[in-house]
Design an enzyme around this catalytic site. Structure first.
Site, PDB file in Angstrom:
ATOM      1  N   LYS A 156     -24.855-166.970  31.686  1.00  0.00           N
ATOM      2  CA  LYS A 156     -24.584-168.163  30.866  1.00  0.00           C
ATOM      3  C   LYS A 156     -25.510-169.291  31.308  1.00  0.00           C
ATOM      4  CE  LYS A 156     -22.284-171.839  30.897  1.00  0.00           C
ATOM      5  NZ  LYS A 156     -23.245-172.633  30.117  1.00  0.00           N
ATOM      6  N   GLU A 231     -24.199-172.099  44.905  1.00  0.00           N
ATOM      7  CA  GLU A 231     -25.326-172.931  45.352  1.00  0.00           C
ATOM      8  C   GLU A 231     -25.089-174.294  44.711  1.00  0.00           C
ATOM      9  OE1 GLU A 231     -27.413-171.938  47.466  1.00  0.00           O
ATOM     10  OE2 GLU A 231     -27.151-169.764  47.349  1.00  0.00           O
TER      11      GLU A 231
HETATM   12  P1  NDP Z   1     -22.688-178.528  36.092  1.00  0.00           P
HETATM   13  O1  NDP Z   1     -22.242-178.064  37.426  1.00  0.00           O
HETATM   14  O2  NDP Z   1     -21.689-179.138  35.169  1.00  0.00           O
HETATM   15  O3  NDP Z   1     -23.387-177.336  35.256  1.00  0.00           O
HETATM   16  C1  NDP Z   1     -23.929-176.173  35.820  1.00  0.00           C
HETATM   17  C2  NDP Z   1     -23.537-174.952  34.971  1.00  0.00           C
HETATM   18  O4  NDP Z   1     -22.121-174.789  35.018  1.00  0.00           O
HETATM   19  C3  NDP Z   1     -23.885-175.096  33.487  1.00  0.00           C
HETATM   20  O5  NDP Z   1     -24.218-173.833  32.970  1.00  0.00           O
HETATM   21  C4  NDP Z   1     -22.578-175.566  32.893  1.00  0.00           C
HETATM   22  O6  NDP Z   1     -22.455-175.288  31.517  1.00  0.00           O
HETATM   23  C5  NDP Z   1     -21.584-174.750  33.695  1.00  0.00           C
HETATM   24  N1  NDP Z   1     -20.226-175.273  33.736  1.00  0.00           N
HETATM   25  C6  NDP Z   1     -19.815-176.556  33.560  1.00  0.00           C
HETATM   26  N2  NDP Z   1     -18.475-176.628  33.656  1.00  0.00           N
HETATM   27  C7  NDP Z   1     -18.027-175.378  33.906  1.00  0.00           C
HETATM   28  C8  NDP Z   1     -16.726-174.812  34.125  1.00  0.00           C
HETATM   29  N3  NDP Z   1     -15.621-175.557  34.105  1.00  0.00           N
HETATM   30  N4  NDP Z   1     -16.624-173.488  34.364  1.00  0.00           N
HETATM   31  C9  NDP Z   1     -17.732-172.717  34.411  1.00  0.00           C
HETATM   32  N5  NDP Z   1     -18.979-173.192  34.191  1.00  0.00           N
HETATM   33  C10 NDP Z   1     -19.136-174.513  33.966  1.00  0.00           C
HETATM   34  O7  NDP Z   1     -23.859-179.528  36.339  1.00  0.00           O
HETATM   35  P2  NDP Z   1     -24.335-180.706  35.354  1.00  0.00           P
HETATM   36  O8  NDP Z   1     -25.236-180.106  34.394  1.00  0.00           O
HETATM   37  O9  NDP Z   1     -23.196-181.469  34.768  1.00  0.00           O
HETATM   38  O10 NDP Z   1     -25.036-181.676  36.386  1.00  0.00           O
HETATM   39  C11 NDP Z   1     -24.219-182.636  37.078  1.00  0.00           C
HETATM   40  C12 NDP Z   1     -24.696-182.834  38.481  1.00  0.00           C
HETATM   41  O11 NDP Z   1     -24.609-181.596  39.173  1.00  0.00           O
HETATM   42  C13 NDP Z   1     -26.165-183.220  38.610  1.00  0.00           C
HETATM   43  O12 NDP Z   1     -26.349-184.565  38.405  1.00  0.00           O
HETATM   44  C14 NDP Z   1     -26.427-182.769  40.003  1.00  0.00           C
HETATM   45  O13 NDP Z   1     -25.924-183.726  40.901  1.00  0.00           O
HETATM   46  C15 NDP Z   1     -25.622-181.498  40.134  1.00  0.00           C
HETATM   47  N6  NDP Z   1     -26.414-180.293  39.851  1.00  0.00           N
HETATM   48  C16 NDP Z   1     -26.850-179.549  40.887  1.00  0.00           C
HETATM   49  C17 NDP Z   1     -27.650-178.451  40.635  1.00  0.00           C
HETATM   50  C18 NDP Z   1     -28.170-177.594  41.719  1.00  0.00           C
HETATM   51  O14 NDP Z   1     -29.237-177.026  41.563  1.00  0.00           O
HETATM   52  N7  NDP Z   1     -27.441-177.413  42.802  1.00  0.00           N
HETATM   53  C19 NDP Z   1     -28.068-178.075  39.294  1.00  0.00           C
HETATM   54  C20 NDP Z   1     -27.509-178.906  38.262  1.00  0.00           C
HETATM   55  C21 NDP Z   1     -26.727-179.963  38.560  1.00  0.00           C
HETATM   56  P3  NDP Z   1     -22.932-176.338  30.370  1.00  0.00           P
HETATM   57  O15 NDP Z   1     -23.782-177.357  31.027  1.00  0.00           O
HETATM   58  O16 NDP Z   1     -23.637-175.488  29.404  1.00  0.00           O
HETATM   59  O17 NDP Z   1     -21.681-176.925  29.804  1.00  0.00           O
END
Ligand code: NDP
Length: 456
Positions: A156, A231
């Site tokens: 996903k 991660e």
């Molecule tokens: P998220 O953790 O929300 O998103 C990461 C993935 O998880 C996306 O595919 C998202 O889907 C999915 N997801 C979101 N909610 C759920 C859930 N309840 N159950 C299962 N999967 C879920 O990160 P954000 O995109 O909102 O970014 C927010 C913050 O997270 C950033 O500002 C940063 O601080 C951190 N981040 C850290 C990353 C890293 O590499 N460690 C990468 C990205 C973000 P979808 O977005 O399609 O709804």
């Protein structure tokens, strides 16, 4: 826009790049069923043949490097040169793990009355939930070891950046992987991601993203005792001692925090500089930061693109309000696009929000320390523990500090975090489990112990 259609934007222009059907929970269930159906045959593919298929997948990615790089550059807003490098890494990951099916070794263990040995079994259907910052690269870190070990997957991608994942699924078939081995579902995390986590037919979730969502995934997975690797976020230190090559440390620092517009879990966003070296270091750093070329991701000379979305930019901007101690800023284009200029804050108190929270944008804080003990204390004063750097020409000190830091990936006189052949992952609330390198296979296999009685 109807609920069932996803508009994928180009962050550099804010224009719609592509429209896709948006998956729902039933689509996830169908994908899990397809992966479950493909599992028995995929695990039975001989190790040599699975190795050959993974190598062919690597070759196919290389053949489509430019197409994939352009898609990633436009959808994620990253410089085309960086996107090409990422596609090279994707290909390298499958090449590296093509060596694994024939090397999933077990142990023989001396016991009474017979022979005991271990084998590594695949888990079954694995759910991969990935973010928008390095869309296909982070997916590949999970796909490589998962497929090599004989699992089938449901991937996903983030809704903001699904395009390379969709194309990747097609390339898997082109490379000869059987139908159902790799399934991609493009839908919201709150429904499709959550369904993968809850689904009783999914054996494991490999997740990269925010610590907040990671926490909910660990809690959700507990219901079915799913295996989980996480991660998560970071607030990594870049520690610069006065005896370092200050010009080299300052020249490298912007890339370590403004690379990918700071949207990098390994971003060295806390620059800790030893008192006495601050003025010289900041002098070098200012020149390096103001020289960063921010602009069109498809322009070959661009070094930094836009942020991923308007809402993310608003979050980043909240750290640079009128009160923020801005030391200097680079430039960014005007007009459409989610632009944000590289920004250095100094001096910043260790308790300030900018020093404690993951900003995930091109904003660095500079703090000072007096001695080695204070450097370690400041560096470890965070809920995170993903990566970090130590700059010093005193090798013994650099090694002492590396051992004292609570972080999973460290570099000395360098800011590198990720190599295909070395393990990557965090301490503390940066997550658990390791990706890449030989250790990743542990997270996609179960160890089975077998005893064969010989005294009968
Ligand atoms: P998220 O953790 O929300 O998103 C990461 C993935 O998880 C996306 O595919 C998202 O889907 C999915 N997801 C979101 N909610 C759920 C859930 N309840 N159950 C299962 N999967 C879920 O990160 P954000 O995109 O909102 O970014 C927010 C913050 O997270 C950033 O500002 C940063 O601080 C951190 N981040 C850290 C990353 C890293 O590499 N460690 C990468 C990205 C973000 P979808 O977005 O399609 O709804």
């Amino acid at each position: 826009m109807p609920d069932g259609v996803l508009e994928v934007l180009e962050p550099a222009t804010e224009a719609v790049l592509q429209e896709l059907p948006r998956a729902d929970v039933e689509d996830v269930d169908r994908a899990v069923a397809a992966a479950a159906g493909a599992f028995p045959a995929w695990r039975a593919v001989s190790p040599g043949d699975r190795a050959a298929l993974l190598q062919r997948l690597s070759d196919t990615i290389r053949e489509h490097r430019e197409e994939l790089a352009e898609l990633e550059a436009r959808n994620a807003g990253k410089p085309i040169g960086d996107a090409r490098g990422e596609m090279d890494m994707v290909a390298q990951v499958f090449s590296y793990y093509s060596g694994s099916p024939e090397r999933l070794l077990g142990d023989t263990i001396p016991v009474a009355g017979g022979q005991a040995w271990t084998v590594r079994e695949p888990l079954g259907v694995v759910g991969l939930i990935v973010p928008w910052n390095f869309p296909l690269t982070i997916a590949a870190w999970k796909l490589g070891p998962a497929l090599a070990a004989g699992n089938t997957v449901v991937l996903k991608p983030a809704e903001l950046t699904p395009l390379t994942a969709v194309r990747f699924a097609e390339l898997c078939l082109e490379a000869g992987l059987p139908e159902g081995v790799v399934n991609v579902v493009v839908g919201p995390g709150s429904t499709c991601g959550a369904r993968l986590v809850a689904h009783p037919g999914v054996a494991k979730i490999a997740f990269t993203g925010s610590t907040e969502v990671g926490r909910s995934i660990a809690a959700g997975a507990a219901q079915t005792i799913k295996r989980v690797t996480l991660e998560l976020g970071g607030k990594s230190p870049n520690i610069i001692f006065a005896d370092a090559d200050l010009a080299a440390a300052a020249a490298a620092a912007p890339g370590a925090v403004f690379g990918n517009a700071g949207q990098d879990c390994c971003a060295r966003s806390r620059i800790l500089v030893q008192a006495g070296a601050v003025d010289e270091f900041m002098g070098h750093l200012e020149g390096a930061v103001t020289a960063i070329r921010v602009g069109d991701p498809l322009d070959e000379s661009t070094e930094m693109g836009p942020l991923i979305s308007a809402s993310h930019r608003a979050g980043v901007a909240s750290f640079v309000d009128d009160e923020a101690p801005v030391a200097f800023r680079g430039r960014a284009p005007d007009g459409p696009g989610f632009w944000f200029a590289p920004t250095v804050l100094c001096p910043v108190d260790a308790g300030a929000r900018a020093a404690r929270e993951e900003i995930f944008g091109p904003v660095a804080v500079v703090m000072t320390f007096d001695d080695e003990e204070e450097a370690v204390r400041l560096a470890n004063d965070t809920i995170y523990g993903l990566s970090g750097s130590i700059w010093s020409q005193n090798g013994a000190r650099a090694l002492r500090v590396a051992h004292a830091l609570d972080a999973g990936v460290l570099s000395i006189n360098s800011n590198t975090s990720v190599r295909v052949s070395t393990p990557f992952g965090g301490f503390k609330q940066s997550g658990y489990g390791r990706e890449l390198g030989p250790h990743a296979l542990d997270a996609y296999t179960e160890v089975k112990s077998i005893f064969y009685a010989t005294n009968v």
